[in-house]
Write a protein that holds these residues in place. Structure first.
Motif, PDB file in Angstrom:
ATOM      1  N   LEU A 105       0.824  -1.215   0.000  1.00 44.10           N
ATOM      2  CA  LEU A 105       0.000   0.000   0.000  1.00 44.10           C
ATOM      3  C   LEU A 105       0.856   1.263   0.000  1.00 44.10           C
ATOM      4  CD1 LEU A 105      -2.860   1.314   0.324  1.00 44.10           C
ATOM      5  CD2 LEU A 105      -2.447   1.230   2.801  1.00 44.10           C
ATOM      6  N   VAL A 106       1.914   1.275   0.786  1.00 41.03           N
ATOM      7  CA  VAL A 106       2.769   2.461   0.850  1.00 41.03           C
ATOM      8  C   VAL A 106       3.928   2.376  -0.139  1.00 41.03           C
ATOM      9  CG1 VAL A 106       2.151   2.927   3.239  1.00 41.03           C
ATOM     10  CG2 VAL A 106       4.132   1.502   2.757  1.00 41.03           C
ATOM     11  N   VAL A 112       2.093  -4.300  10.744  1.00 40.98           N
ATOM     12  CA  VAL A 112       3.392  -4.878  10.373  1.00 40.98           C
ATOM     13  C   VAL A 112       4.483  -4.093  11.084  1.00 40.98           C
ATOM     14  CG1 VAL A 112       2.628  -5.720   8.131  1.00 40.98           C
ATOM     15  CG2 VAL A 112       3.544  -3.411   8.327  1.00 40.98           C
ATOM     16  N   GLU A 113       5.622  -4.731  11.234  1.00 48.36           N
ATOM     17  CA  GLU A 113       6.742  -4.099  11.929  1.00 48.36           C
ATOM     18  C   GLU A 113       8.038  -4.631  11.332  1.00 48.36           C
ATOM     19  OE1 GLU A 113       8.120  -4.530  16.355  1.00 48.36           O
ATOM     20  OE2 GLU A 113       6.441  -3.112  16.305  1.00 48.36           O
ATOM     21  N   ALA A 114       9.019  -3.745  11.218  1.00 47.51           N
ATOM     22  CA  ALA A 114      10.325  -4.120  10.682  1.00 47.51           C
ATOM     23  C   ALA A 114      11.392  -3.379  11.468  1.00 47.51           C
ATOM     24  CB  ALA A 114      10.423  -3.779   9.196  1.00 47.51           C
ATOM     25  N   PRO A 115      12.591  -3.948  11.596  1.00 46.73           N
ATOM     26  CA  PRO A 115      13.648  -3.247  12.336  1.00 46.73           C
ATOM     27  C   PRO A 115      14.086  -1.982  11.609  1.00 46.73           C
ATOM     28  CG  PRO A 115      14.505  -5.211  11.247  1.00 46.73           C
ATOM     29  CD  PRO A 115      13.024  -5.257  11.093  1.00 46.73           C
ATOM     30  N   LEU A 116      14.269  -0.931  12.370  1.00 43.56           N
ATOM     31  CA  LEU A 116      14.731   0.338  11.804  1.00 43.56           C
ATOM     32  C   LEU A 116      15.998   0.800  12.502  1.00 43.56           C
ATOM     33  CD1 LEU A 116      14.215   2.743   9.905  1.00 43.56           C
ATOM     34  CD2 LEU A 116      12.856   3.782  11.735  1.00 43.56           C
ATOM     35  N   THR A 134      -0.815   5.643   8.344  1.00 45.21           N
ATOM     36  CA  THR A 134      -0.667   4.262   8.816  1.00 45.21           C
ATOM     37  C   THR A 134       0.500   4.090   9.788  1.00 45.21           C
ATOM     38  OG1 THR A 134       0.670   3.724   6.858  1.00 45.21           O
ATOM     39  CG2 THR A 134      -1.697   3.281   6.740  1.00 45.21           C
ATOM     40  N   ALA A 135       1.304   5.127   9.997  1.00 45.67           N
ATOM     41  CA  ALA A 135       2.463   5.023  10.888  1.00 45.67           C
ATOM     42  C   ALA A 135       2.005   4.797  12.324  1.00 45.67           C
ATOM     43  CB  ALA A 135       3.314   6.282  10.791  1.00 45.67           C
ATOM     44  N   THR A 136       2.699   3.926  13.019  1.00 54.08           N
ATOM     45  CA  THR A 136       2.399   3.673  14.434  1.00 54.08           C
ATOM     46  C   THR A 136       3.529   4.119  15.352  1.00 54.08           C
ATOM     47  OG1 THR A 136       3.308   1.432  14.265  1.00 54.08           O
ATOM     48  CG2 THR A 136       0.941   1.706  13.860  1.00 54.08           C
ATOM     49  N   THR A 137       4.659   4.541  14.772  1.00 51.26           N
ATOM     50  CA  THR A 137       5.791   4.995  15.585  1.00 51.26           C
ATOM     51  C   THR A 137       6.251   6.360  15.084  1.00 51.26           C
ATOM     52  OG1 THR A 137       7.371   3.840  14.148  1.00 51.26           O
ATOM     53  CG2 THR A 137       6.567   2.653  16.090  1.00 51.26           C
ATOM     54  N   LEU A 138       6.840   7.116  15.988  1.00 51.88           N
ATOM     55  CA  LEU A 138       7.282   8.466  15.644  1.00 51.88           C
ATOM     56  C   LEU A 138       8.362   8.502  14.556  1.00 51.88           C
ATOM     57  CD1 LEU A 138       7.431  10.763  18.816  1.00 51.88           C
ATOM     58  CD2 LEU A 138       6.339  11.224  16.625  1.00 51.88           C
ATOM     59  N   PRO A 139       9.346   7.601  14.537  1.00 50.92           N
ATOM     60  CA  PRO A 139      10.339   7.668  13.457  1.00 50.92           C
ATOM     61  C   PRO A 139       9.727   7.559  12.064  1.00 50.92           C
ATOM     62  CG  PRO A 139      11.162   6.288  15.235  1.00 50.92           C
ATOM     63  CD  PRO A 139       9.735   6.592  15.555  1.00 50.92           C
ATOM     64  N   VAL A 140       8.787   6.645  11.880  1.00 55.38           N
ATOM     65  CA  VAL A 140       8.134   6.500  10.580  1.00 55.38           C
ATOM     66  C   VAL A 140       7.298   7.738  10.272  1.00 55.38           C
ATOM     67  CG1 VAL A 140       6.538   5.104   9.217  1.00 55.38           C
ATOM     68  CG2 VAL A 140       8.112   4.006  10.807  1.00 55.38           C
ATOM     69  N   PRO A 160      11.596   0.222  16.181  1.00 53.25           N
ATOM     70  CA  PRO A 160      11.166  -0.430  14.947  1.00 53.25           C
ATOM     71  C   PRO A 160      10.340   0.508  14.070  1.00 53.25           C
ATOM     72  CG  PRO A 160       9.772  -1.102  16.766  1.00 53.25           C
ATOM     73  CD  PRO A 160      10.853  -0.244  17.369  1.00 53.25           C
ATOM     74  N   ALA A 161      10.194   0.137  12.820  1.00 52.60           N
ATOM     75  CA  ALA A 161       9.303   0.829  11.892  1.00 52.60           C
ATOM     76  C   ALA A 161       7.982   0.090  11.881  1.00 52.60           C
ATOM     77  CB  ALA A 161       9.913   0.868  10.493  1.00 52.60           C
ATOM     78  N   GLY A 162       6.920   0.771  12.283  1.00 52.29           N
ATOM     79  CA  GLY A 162       5.622   0.118  12.389  1.00 52.29           C
ATOM     80  C   GLY A 162       4.561   0.791  11.545  1.00 52.29           C
ATOM     81  N   LEU A 163       3.729  -0.015  10.880  1.00 50.63           N
ATOM     82  CA  LEU A 163       2.573   0.458  10.121  1.00 50.63           C
ATOM     83  C   LEU A 163       1.367  -0.351  10.562  1.00 50.63           C
ATOM     84  CD1 LEU A 163       4.050   0.610   6.484  1.00 50.63           C
ATOM     85  CD2 LEU A 163       3.836   2.507   8.085  1.00 50.63           C
ATOM     86  N   ALA A 164       0.205   0.281  10.541  1.00 57.84           N
ATOM     87  CA  ALA A 164      -1.015  -0.433  10.915  1.00 57.84           C
ATOM     88  C   ALA A 164      -2.209   0.237  10.255  1.00 57.84           C
ATOM     89  CB  ALA A 164      -1.190  -0.456  12.433  1.00 57.84           C
ATOM     90  N   VAL A 165      -3.173  -0.570   9.899  1.00 52.98           N
ATOM     91  CA  VAL A 165      -4.452  -0.069   9.399  1.00 52.98           C
ATOM     92  C   VAL A 165      -5.515  -0.486  10.403  1.00 52.98           C
ATOM     93  CG1 VAL A 165      -6.187  -0.238   7.594  1.00 52.98           C
ATOM     94  CG2 VAL A 165      -3.783  -0.111   6.977  1.00 52.98           C
ATOM     95  N   ASP A 166      -6.006   0.494  11.155  1.00 53.84           N
ATOM     96  CA  ASP A 166      -7.092   0.232  12.092  1.00 53.84           C
ATOM     97  C   ASP A 166      -8.318   1.010  11.618  1.00 53.84           C
ATOM     98  OD1 ASP A 166      -6.413   2.821  12.692  1.00 53.84           O
ATOM     99  OD2 ASP A 166      -5.443   2.332  14.591  1.00 53.84           O
ATOM    100  N   GLY A 167      -9.223   1.325  12.536  1.00 49.97           N
ATOM    101  CA  GLY A 167     -10.447   2.012  12.130  1.00 49.97           C
ATOM    102  C   GLY A 167     -10.208   3.373  11.504  1.00 49.97           C
ATOM    103  N   LEU A 168      -9.542   4.264  12.248  1.00 51.18           N
ATOM    104  CA  LEU A 168      -9.333   5.626  11.766  1.00 51.18           C
ATOM    105  C   LEU A 168      -8.392   5.662  10.577  1.00 51.18           C
ATOM    106  CD1 LEU A 168      -9.786   8.635  12.067  1.00 51.18           C
ATOM    107  CD2 LEU A 168      -7.990   8.683  13.816  1.00 51.18           C
ATOM    108  N   SER A 169      -7.268   4.965  10.662  1.00 55.32           N
ATOM    109  CA  SER A 169      -6.315   4.986   9.551  1.00 55.32           C
ATOM    110  C   SER A 169      -6.876   4.272   8.328  1.00 55.32           C
ATOM    111  CB  SER A 169      -4.994   4.349   9.982  1.00 55.32           C
ATOM    112  OG  SER A 169      -5.183   3.001  10.349  1.00 55.32           O
ATOM    113  N   GLY A 170      -7.738   3.283   8.524  1.00 58.57           N
ATOM    114  CA  GLY A 170      -8.361   2.613   7.383  1.00 58.57           C
ATOM    115  C   GLY A 170      -9.274   3.553   6.615  1.00 58.57           C
ATOM    116  N   LEU A 171     -10.099   4.310   7.336  1.00 59.76           N
ATOM    117  CA  LEU A 171     -10.953   5.300   6.676  1.00 59.76           C
ATOM    118  C   LEU A 171     -10.119   6.350   5.952  1.00 59.76           C
ATOM    119  CD1 LEU A 171     -13.671   5.861   9.439  1.00 59.76           C
ATOM    120  CD2 LEU A 171     -13.959   4.681   7.261  1.00 59.76           C
ATOM    121  N   MET A 172      -9.043   6.788   6.588  1.00 60.68           N
ATOM    122  CA  MET A 172      -8.189   7.798   5.967  1.00 60.68           C
ATOM    123  C   MET A 172      -7.482   7.244   4.741  1.00 60.68           C
ATOM    124  SD  MET A 172      -8.236  10.838   7.073  1.00 60.68           S
ATOM    125  CE  MET A 172      -6.743  11.333   6.233  1.00 60.68           C
ATOM    126  N   ALA A 173      -7.040   5.996   4.794  1.00 61.70           N
ATOM    127  CA  ALA A 173      -6.352   5.404   3.643  1.00 61.70           C
ATOM    128  C   ALA A 173      -7.272   5.349   2.431  1.00 61.70           C
ATOM    129  CB  ALA A 173      -5.840   4.011   3.998  1.00 61.70           C
TER     130      ALA A 173
END
Length: 649
Positions: free
Chosen positions: A8-9, A55-59, A120-126, A64-77
């Motif tokens: 997606l990204v 999802v999460e990957a080492p950064l 979709t970012a779940t962490t500040l670095p991303v 870590p680098a984290g992305l997620a699609v939940d309720g609010l981010s799903g509507l925004m996506a």
């Protein structure tokens, strides 16, 4: 679904980078590639909206680098990808073959991809990386026509203003690390920080959000951003960069509540922005400037919703505003291309000349005005209901902002629907050819119009409840019927009065009008309060550097060189003396050694000679020439030999 979330990204970011890097060689294929990528990304967003995927990957170490699609981010996506697809479809006709299409469409895909990463970012670095990419690509898009110095200057102003506010996110990230309680800098953990770090984190997030969403006092940069292509404005104002700050505040509503002071600051700033920038929109005579100021005002309602905890109302306002504002800017761009003007007086009758565009603009303007049954009417009431729970004064200010929305929307409609004056040379052509827009231009307008119409009041309660369930805010109070009635009557009544009396009703002294038309001279104030003092400080530091530091460095250099020369001379003398002394000592030692060896050799030679002489004298004694002496010697020798033989045996 993990790979789908990465795609997606990654898809728009990769395709956008490829088009931007290849450049003019890909101009021919850029529109088809970008539209195809946007359509594919929309399909991925819709698929992910029904799944809570993370999802999460080492950064970095521990981050870590984290992305997620939940309720609010799903509507925004879904909102971001849908608006991006519509804008790119319109851009196929708006950005002609003679333009640098690959660069334009590449930057647009990068812009949309950066916004998708942000939501979709779940962490500040991303979040920080996506936030920066969004700012950089907006600079490139606003200054797309880089050969025009005014457009480049406008892009620089927008970039530097938002960039200054973006420093707040770095401040927040540093405070979160220092607190030690934010874990891996996950956004959901920021509210767990202790004081004073919680206050610093909140201040940084609020400053960055206000700057990105053009809330007071940062609003003026959005006026400068109007120098870019209309399609850029349609995407920037509706579902990407300008709403990113409001989305972040809605996302981190728990952080505002945890800080205590963040709630009133955000709520009152949003309400004041809705009123003040709405009045700025009323004063405009340029349709793009009117729409830009209205964006600040409409996002003010989203900011107000985040402050009072009305996340459902803020989300509905964000989605409906994305459809309405993208539609309004696309129509404004179509009129600019067809008629060569964006001045409201010169756009008289534009809606009559191009009926499809006129109908689409009417839907967008009525939605912005909050006229029932269109979506923004009900969305405003949901968030204003949350404001009423918090403060009557806050509710009244928000309601005033809604009335001002009706004023500037009705003003724009009044101009574009007025009959074309008989003296206008376009009048004869209007009857013969009421519409000359191509299907490629009209299709996105029709799609966006239907998106606005479908979000209507008859279907609104189920829609509101569904959104509340999706984003997990079922406990928010529902607006009362009288709230809908009050806001609806005010919006319809204000629009009707202005339509009947026309803009003459808004006549105010020229100096006051000019002040509001210049966006309260906020840019001038920013230059006076921030830019000029910083420039003076920079000049003073430069002079201090030239006159003090440079001279000190030069003096230190000269002193060091002199010291080095003196030390060199002293060292040379000492070394020379040491070498001379060592040489003299070596010579003396050599002389002493030579003398000793010479004496020893001479003594040895003399001793050997003396011994040889003595031995010679002794050896001559037996040589007398007398026989009896030789016989006696022989007897002695044989006697000795006999003794030796006896002893040995």
């Amino acid at each position: 679904m993990n790979s789908v979330l990465w795609a997606l990204v990654a898809l728009p970011l990769t395709a956008g980078t490829f088009l931007a890097v290849v450049g003019r060689r890909a101009d021919r294929y850029a529109p088809a590639v970008s539209v195809g990528v946007a359509a594919t990304t929309l399909g991925l967003a819709v698929a992910l909206a029904f799944e809570h995927t993370a999802v999460e990957a080492p950064l970095l170490e521990g981050l870590p680098a984290g992305l997620a699609v939940d309720g609010l981010s799903g509507l925004m996506a879904v909102t971001v990808t849908a608006v991006t697809l519509g804008v790119l479809l319109f851009s196929v006709a708006d950005i002609g073959p003679g333009e640098a299409r690959a660069r334009f469409f590449g930057l647009m895909l990068l812009f949309g991809g950066a916004m998708l990463t942000t939501v979709t970012a779940t962490t500040l670095p991303v979040l920080l990386m996506a936030w920066e990419a969004m700012g950089a690509t907006s600079w490139g898009l606003i200054g797309y026509w880089w050969h025009d110095p005014d457009r480049v200057h406008a892009a620089n102003t927008a970039f530097l203003t938002t960039r200054a506010a973006d420093l707040g996110l770095y401040l927040a990230a540093g405070a979160a690390l220092a607190s030690g309680q934010a874990g891996s800098l996950a956004l959901d953990d920021l509210a767990l920080a202790s004081e004073p770090w919680l206050t610093v984190i909140t201040a940084g997030v609020v400053a960055a959000a206000f700057g990105k969403s053009a809330q007071l006092p940062f609003s003026f940069w959005l006026s400068r951003a109007m120098q870019g292509p209309s399609t850029v404005s349609a995407l920037l104002h509706s579902a990407t960069m300008v709403v990113a700050g409001a989305y972040l505040l809605l996302r981190l509503e728990s952080l505002l509540r945890a800080s205590g002071w963040g709630v009133p600051v955000v709520a009152w700033t949003g309400a004041v922005t809705a009123v003040v920038l709405g009045l700025v929109a009323v004063a405009q005579t340029d349709i793009k400037q009117l729409l830009a100021a209205s964006t600040c005002a409409q996002i003010g309602f989203m900011t107000l919703a985040a402050g009072v905890g009305a996340v459902t109302g803020g989300t509905l306002q964000l989605i409906a505003h994305a459809a309405a504002k993208s539609l309004a800017f696309l129509v404004a761009g179509a009129w600019l291309t067809a008629l060569g003007t964006k001045a409201l007086p010169a756009l008289r009758g534009a809606a009559r000349l191009h009926r499809t565009a006129g109908t689409a603009f009417t839907v967008a303007a009525l939605s912005l005005a909050g006229v029932p049954p269109l979506a923004l009417w009900a969305a405003k009431d949901v968030l204003l209901s949350g404001a009423l729970e918090d403060s009557i004064a806050l509710y009244a200010l928000g309601l005033a902002g809604a009335v001002v929305s009706a004023v500037y929307s009705a003003k724009a409609l009044w101009f574009v629907w007025q009959p074309v004056p008989a003296r206008d040379p376009r009048a004869p052509e209007a009857a013969a050819a009421p519409s000359a827009m191509s299907f490629v231009t009209s299709l996105p307008l029709l799609l966006a119009s239907w998106a606005c119409v479908l979000l209507t009041a008859p279907a609104f309660p189920p829609l509101r409840d569904a959104v509340a369930r999706v984003i997990g805010s079922d406990g928010e109070p529902a607006p009362h019927l009288w709230e809908f009635a009050v806001s609806g009557v005010l919006a319809v009544g204000t629009s009707a009065v202005l339509w009947i009396r026309g803009p003459r009703l808004l006549a105010v002294p020229g100096r006051v009008t000019a002040w509001w038309r210049d966006w309260l001279e906020l840019e001038t104030a920013a230059r006076s309060v921030l830019l000029q003092p910083v420039s003076r400080l920079a000049d003073a530091l430069a002079r201090f550097d030239d006159r003090v530091l440079d001279r000190a460095v030069e003096g230190a250099g000269r002193g060091a060189a002199g010291l080095a020369r003196w030390a060199g001379r002293r060292a040379e003398r000492l070394v020379d003396r040491a070498v001379d002394g060592a040489g003299r000592g070596a010579v003396g030692l050599a002389r002493w050694t030579d003398q000793g060896v010479e004496r020893f050799v001479d003594g040895a030679v003399e001793g050997s000679a003396s011994g040889a002489r003595a031995l010679g004298r002794w050896a001559r004694r037996p040589q007398t020439g007398q026989l009896h002496q030789y016989l006696a010697q022989a007897v002695a020798v044989f006697t000795v030999l006999a003794v030796i033989v006896v002893l040995v045996r």
